[in-house]
Design an enzyme around this catalytic site. Structure first.
Site, PDB file in Angstrom:
ATOM      1  CE  LYS A  20      44.694 102.875 106.943  1.00 48.24           C
ATOM      2  NZ  LYS A  20      43.868 102.311 105.853  1.00 48.24           N
ATOM      3  CE  LYS A  49      47.929 100.036 107.759  1.00 45.36           C
ATOM      4  NZ  LYS A  49      47.082  99.738 106.586  1.00 45.36           N
TER       5      LYS A  49
END
Length: 330
Positions: free
Chosen positions: A198, A251
């Site tokens: 992330k 992500k």
């Protein structure tokens, strides 16, 4: 007489039927996980200003949303809670209450559609008054002290009926702590879908509108990854696999296709691409101005994520694409 020798690749592009026959990558409705933002109150359906077509909805309206999702053939949703500002505190207590908004929403989903998979986003930022993903002391987000609260949150979500726990906080050791906590609570069969990779990305802005989770000071660069780094992604993913992760999320997705492919090549686990809010908002804005063909762009983008190596895609476009795929089958 033509003496040139070359291969005629265009033979396999001549007609739509041939192109379909040799197509390598396909989108399926089962690929998608649809995000839902659950807000406190009643009769609330608030469109997110920066995300046209995405709404915060209250529990009493959740059933109608689920009816549409299930009718489209979508098999999984990921739930995000949007508590009242007055209920937030420095520890994010609402994240792990048995009557927290995600816990109540999970029970509501399971009451109406027990077969619909519920992925619970496991984080504290929506519930803390400072907007960070852990306990803060003297302006620093504390890693180890935050793990206990994340474990409590995961266990409470599993107790409410969540099928998959998705920790998104990027604290070191969060997977092993949650795995241990779930196992000790008797939830040995609940998988963890880790936000393993992330990045601290500028593409998250609209999400913070949707979840009311913008940090009140500083940023999240000390615990989310530097967008410039590639090898770090493999280190993060490797740690999470070793600690018990069952899925790996990358992500954002659109600017990180190389990372999706790297992670897919290195790890034998399902890879999830998160098609984030900023990626959604850019397409919606361009389409609203008539600059792009929205449907074609969306299908091309999501197909490219699967081609890069994603097995599943968390996307706000899930309902749109599921409807288009239904139309093509008729």
């Amino acid at each position: 007489m033509n003496t040139l020798e070359f291969k005629r690749h265009r033979r396999l592009r001549k007609t739509a039927a041939i192109r379909s026959m040799v197509r390598e990558t396909h989108l399926h409705t089962e690929d998608f996980i649809y995000p839902i933002f659950i807000v406190e109150g009643e009769n609330q359906k608030n469109e997110v200003p920066s995300m046209p077509g995405v709404f915060q909805i209250s529990l009493d309206l959740l059933k109608s949303e689920l009816d549409e999702i299930v009718a489209l053939g979508i098999k999984a949703v990921i739930l995000f809670g949007v508590p009242n500002e007055s209920d937030k505190d420095e520890c994010g207590t609402g994240a792990f209450h048995d009557h927290g908004i995600v816990q109540l929403a999970t029970k509501e989903v399971k009451k109406h559609y027990p077969e619909l998979l519920v992925v619970a986003d496991t984080c504290l930022c929506e519930y803390t008054d400072h907007g960070h993903c852990g306990i803060v002391e003297n302006g620093t987000v504390l890693n180890d002290e935050s793990l206990e609260l994340l474990v409590k949150t995961a266990v409470s979500q599993a107790e409410a009926g969540a099928d998959i726990i998705a920790p998104s906080n990027m604290m070191d050791g969060f997977v092993v702590a949650i795995r241990k906590g779930l196992d000790e609570a008797g939830f040995i069969d609940i998988p963890i879908m880790s936000y393993a990779v992330k990045y601290s990305s500028a593409f998250y802005g609209p999400f913070r509108d949707a979840a009311n989770s913008a940090p009140q000071f500083g940023d999240r660069k000390t615990y989310q990854m530097d967008p410039a780094n590639r090898m770090e992604a493999l280190r993060e993913a490797e740690s999470d696999i070793e600690e018990g992760a069952d899925f790996l999320i990358v992500k954002p997705a659109l600017s990180y296709m190389d990372i999706i492919r790297d992670v897919k090549n290195h790890f034998n686990a399902p890879i999830v691409a998160y098609n984030v809010s900023g990626e959604y908002a850019m397409i919606k804005a361009a389409a609203a101005n008539g600059w792009i063909d929205e449907r074609s762009i969306i299908l091309e983008m999501l197909t490219s994520m699967k081609r890069a190596g994603a097995d599943l895609i968390i996307t706000y476009f899930a309902k749109d694409v599921a409807g288009w795929l239904q139309d093509t089958k008729q």
